[in-house]
Scaffold this motif. Sequence first.
Motif, PDB file in Angstrom:
ATOM      1  N   VAL A   1     -30.592  -9.162  -1.219  1.00 24.56           N
ATOM      2  CA  VAL A   1     -30.147  -8.791  -2.563  1.00 24.56           C
ATOM      3  C   VAL A   1     -30.856  -9.715  -3.552  1.00 24.56           C
ATOM      4  CG1 VAL A   1     -27.909  -7.883  -1.833  1.00 24.56           C
ATOM      5  CG2 VAL A   1     -28.105 -10.285  -2.439  1.00 24.56           C
ATOM      6  N   PRO A   2     -31.010  -9.285  -4.793  1.00 23.27           N
ATOM      7  CA  PRO A   2     -31.682 -10.148  -5.773  1.00 23.27           C
ATOM      8  C   PRO A   2     -30.944 -11.474  -5.936  1.00 23.27           C
ATOM      9  CG  PRO A   2     -31.392  -7.926  -6.646  1.00 23.27           C
ATOM     10  CD  PRO A   2     -30.619  -8.001  -5.362  1.00 23.27           C
ATOM     11  N   GLY A   3     -31.687 -12.503  -6.269  1.00 23.09           N
ATOM     12  CA  GLY A   3     -31.103 -13.813  -6.495  1.00 23.09           C
ATOM     13  C   GLY A   3     -30.393 -13.892  -7.835  1.00 23.09           C
TER      14      GLY A   3
ATOM     15  N   LEU B   1     -12.928  -9.200 -15.413  1.00 29.67           N
ATOM     16  CA  LEU B   1     -13.748 -10.399 -15.530  1.00 29.67           C
ATOM     17  C   LEU B   1     -15.191 -10.030 -15.221  1.00 29.67           C
ATOM     18  CD1 LEU B   1     -11.428 -12.919 -13.693  1.00 29.67           C
ATOM     19  CD2 LEU B   1     -11.759 -12.691 -16.156  1.00 29.67           C
ATOM     20  N   ARG B   2     -16.127 -10.670 -15.911  1.00 33.26           N
ATOM     21  CA  ARG B   2     -17.542 -10.307 -15.734  1.00 33.26           C
ATOM     22  C   ARG B   2     -18.030 -10.522 -14.314  1.00 33.26           C
ATOM     23  NH1 ARG B   2     -21.234 -10.030 -20.776  1.00 33.26           N
ATOM     24  NH2 ARG B   2     -19.687  -9.254 -22.210  1.00 33.26           N
ATOM     25  N   TRP B   3     -17.640 -11.635 -13.687  1.00 32.47           N
ATOM     26  CA  TRP B   3     -18.110 -11.878 -12.329  1.00 32.47           C
ATOM     27  C   TRP B   3     -17.576 -10.810 -11.376  1.00 32.47           C
ATOM     28  CZ3 TRP B   3     -15.008 -12.715  -8.140  1.00 32.47           C
ATOM     29  CH2 TRP B   3     -13.687 -13.128  -8.383  1.00 32.47           C
ATOM     30  N   GLN B   4     -16.343 -10.317 -11.634  1.00 32.84           N
ATOM     31  CA  GLN B   4     -15.794  -9.256 -10.796  1.00 32.84           C
ATOM     32  C   GLN B   4     -16.566  -7.953 -11.010  1.00 32.84           C
ATOM     33  OE1 GLN B   4     -11.711  -9.459 -12.092  1.00 32.84           O
ATOM     34  NE2 GLN B   4     -11.092 -10.505 -10.215  1.00 32.84           N
ATOM     35  N   ALA B   5     -16.951  -7.697 -12.257  1.00 26.56           N
ATOM     36  CA  ALA B   5     -17.737  -6.495 -12.564  1.00 26.56           C
ATOM     37  C   ALA B   5     -19.092  -6.555 -11.859  1.00 26.56           C
ATOM     38  CB  ALA B   5     -17.921  -6.352 -14.070  1.00 26.56           C
ATOM     39  N   VAL B   6     -19.710  -7.730 -11.850  1.00 26.91           N
ATOM     40  CA  VAL B   6     -21.004  -7.897 -11.166  1.00 26.91           C
ATOM     41  C   VAL B   6     -20.821  -7.697  -9.663  1.00 26.91           C
ATOM     42  CG1 VAL B   6     -22.843  -9.550 -10.620  1.00 26.91           C
ATOM     43  CG2 VAL B   6     -21.987  -9.354 -12.971  1.00 26.91           C
ATOM     44  N   ALA B   7     -19.768  -8.293  -9.095  1.00 27.36           N
ATOM     45  CA  ALA B   7     -19.499  -8.119  -7.663  1.00 27.36           C
ATOM     46  C   ALA B   7     -19.263  -6.644  -7.342  1.00 27.36           C
ATOM     47  CB  ALA B   7     -18.295  -8.960  -7.242  1.00 27.36           C
TER      48      ALA B   7
ATOM     49  N   SER C   1     -24.801 -14.360 -17.411  1.00 29.12           N
ATOM     50  CA  SER C   1     -25.368 -15.686 -17.177  1.00 29.12           C
ATOM     51  C   SER C   1     -25.613 -15.884 -15.679  1.00 29.12           C
ATOM     52  CB  SER C   1     -24.413 -16.768 -17.680  1.00 29.12           C
ATOM     53  OG  SER C   1     -23.270 -16.851 -16.842  1.00 29.12           O
ATOM     54  N   LYS C   2     -26.452 -16.869 -15.356  1.00 29.92           N
ATOM     55  CA  LYS C   2     -26.714 -17.183 -13.944  1.00 29.92           C
ATOM     56  C   LYS C   2     -25.435 -17.652 -13.258  1.00 29.92           C
ATOM     57  CE  LYS C   2     -30.510 -19.566 -14.892  1.00 29.92           C
ATOM     58  NZ  LYS C   2     -31.651 -20.460 -14.731  1.00 29.92           N
ATOM     59  N   GLY C   3     -24.588 -18.349 -13.992  1.00 26.59           N
ATOM     60  CA  GLY C   3     -23.312 -18.808 -13.433  1.00 26.59           C
ATOM     61  C   GLY C   3     -22.406 -17.650 -13.047  1.00 26.59           C
ATOM     62  N   THR C   4     -22.399 -16.608 -13.867  1.00 25.58           N
ATOM     63  CA  THR C   4     -21.610 -15.414 -13.568  1.00 25.58           C
ATOM     64  C   THR C   4     -22.164 -14.719 -12.333  1.00 25.58           C
ATOM     65  OG1 THR C   4     -21.005 -15.127 -15.880  1.00 25.58           O
ATOM     66  CG2 THR C   4     -20.864 -13.167 -14.479  1.00 25.58           C
ATOM     67  N   ALA C   5     -23.484 -14.592 -12.252  1.00 30.30           N
ATOM     68  CA  ALA C   5     -24.116 -13.986 -11.079  1.00 30.30           C
ATOM     69  C   ALA C   5     -23.812 -14.816  -9.832  1.00 30.30           C
ATOM     70  CB  ALA C   5     -25.623 -13.873 -11.293  1.00 30.30           C
ATOM     71  N   ARG C   6     -23.848 -16.129  -9.961  1.00 36.53           N
ATOM     72  CA  ARG C   6     -23.572 -17.026  -8.831  1.00 36.53           C
ATOM     73  C   ARG C   6     -22.136 -16.825  -8.342  1.00 36.53           C
ATOM     74  NH1 ARG C   6     -24.046 -21.809 -11.199  1.00 36.53           N
ATOM     75  NH2 ARG C   6     -26.291 -21.691 -10.959  1.00 36.53           N
ATOM     76  N   ARG C   7     -21.187 -16.747  -9.278  1.00 37.62           N
ATOM     77  CA  ARG C   7     -19.784 -16.590  -8.891  1.00 37.62           C
ATOM     78  C   ARG C   7     -19.576 -15.256  -8.171  1.00 37.62           C
ATOM     79  NH1 ARG C   7     -14.305 -17.624 -12.392  1.00 37.62           N
ATOM     80  NH2 ARG C   7     -12.916 -17.315 -10.629  1.00 37.62           N
ATOM     81  N   ALA C   8     -20.221 -14.202  -8.646  1.00 35.18           N
ATOM     82  CA  ALA C   8     -20.107 -12.897  -7.990  1.00 35.18           C
ATOM     83  C   ALA C   8     -20.681 -12.952  -6.578  1.00 35.18           C
ATOM     84  CB  ALA C   8     -20.823 -11.837  -8.817  1.00 35.18           C
ATOM     85  N   LEU C   9     -21.871 -13.544  -6.432  1.00 38.19           N
ATOM     86  CA  LEU C   9     -22.483 -13.661  -5.107  1.00 38.19           C
ATOM     87  C   LEU C   9     -21.607 -14.500  -4.180  1.00 38.19           C
ATOM     88  CD1 LEU C   9     -26.259 -14.111  -6.016  1.00 38.19           C
ATOM     89  CD2 LEU C   9     -25.175 -12.105  -4.986  1.00 38.19           C
ATOM     90  N   ASN C  10     -21.045 -15.590  -4.687  1.00 44.60           N
ATOM     91  CA  ASN C  10     -20.182 -16.440  -3.868  1.00 44.60           C
ATOM     92  C   ASN C  10     -18.946 -15.688  -3.398  1.00 44.60           C
ATOM     93  OD1 ASN C  10     -21.838 -18.672  -3.859  1.00 44.60           O
ATOM     94  ND2 ASN C  10     -20.874 -19.613  -5.631  1.00 44.60           N
TER      95      ASN C  10
ATOM     96  N   ALA D   1     -28.876 -11.901 -13.060  1.00 42.11           N
ATOM     97  CA  ALA D   1     -28.436 -12.250 -14.416  1.00 42.11           C
ATOM     98  C   ALA D   1     -29.201 -11.443 -15.458  1.00 42.11           C
ATOM     99  CB  ALA D   1     -28.602 -13.749 -14.657  1.00 42.11           C
ATOM    100  N   VAL D   2     -30.509 -11.355 -15.298  1.00 46.91           N
ATOM    101  CA  VAL D   2     -31.331 -10.593 -16.250  1.00 46.91           C
ATOM    102  C   VAL D   2     -31.029  -9.101 -16.139  1.00 46.91           C
ATOM    103  CG1 VAL D   2     -33.705  -9.928 -16.808  1.00 46.91           C
ATOM    104  CG2 VAL D   2     -33.160 -12.323 -16.340  1.00 46.91           C
ATOM    105  N   GLU D   3     -30.990  -8.578 -14.908  1.00 46.21           N
ATOM    106  CA  GLU D   3     -30.737  -7.148 -14.676  1.00 46.21           C
ATOM    107  C   GLU D   3     -29.422  -6.686 -15.284  1.00 46.21           C
ATOM    108  OE1 GLU D   3     -30.649  -5.304 -10.739  1.00 46.21           O
ATOM    109  OE2 GLU D   3     -32.461  -6.426 -10.252  1.00 46.21           O
ATOM    110  N   LEU D   4     -28.385  -7.497 -15.127  1.00 48.88           N
ATOM    111  CA  LEU D   4     -27.044  -7.076 -15.521  1.00 48.88           C
ATOM    112  C   LEU D   4     -26.588  -7.667 -16.852  1.00 48.88           C
ATOM    113  CD1 LEU D   4     -25.408  -7.248 -11.983  1.00 48.88           C
ATOM    114  CD2 LEU D   4     -26.378  -5.262 -13.150  1.00 48.88           C
ATOM    115  N   GLY D   5     -27.407  -8.501 -17.451  1.00 43.20           N
ATOM    116  CA  GLY D   5     -27.072  -9.064 -18.758  1.00 43.20           C
ATOM    117  C   GLY D   5     -25.942 -10.069 -18.733  1.00 43.20           C
TER     118      GLY D   5
END
Length: 83
Positions: A32-34, A8-14, A45-54, A39-43
Amino acid sequence: MDFKPDELRWQAVANEIRRRITEGEYRPGMPVPGEPRLAVELGVSKGTARRALNALLADGTLYSVLGKGTFVSQPSDATASES
């Protein structure tokens, strides 16, 4: 960032954030970056980045300070003694 088809993308970001912590790019106490920047760095969505951070906040890898940002947690005593 390349994504594996079975991950899953959020898992990959985490996992990428964990890798950066392990390799010392992000050190304990360091911000860590917001979501927007990640989202921009890793390509993703912001929602995916949010889920990984959470997820990282939930497992104690990161902590947040209201009005300040999200930071890398200090390693636990158990983790520190294993090193």
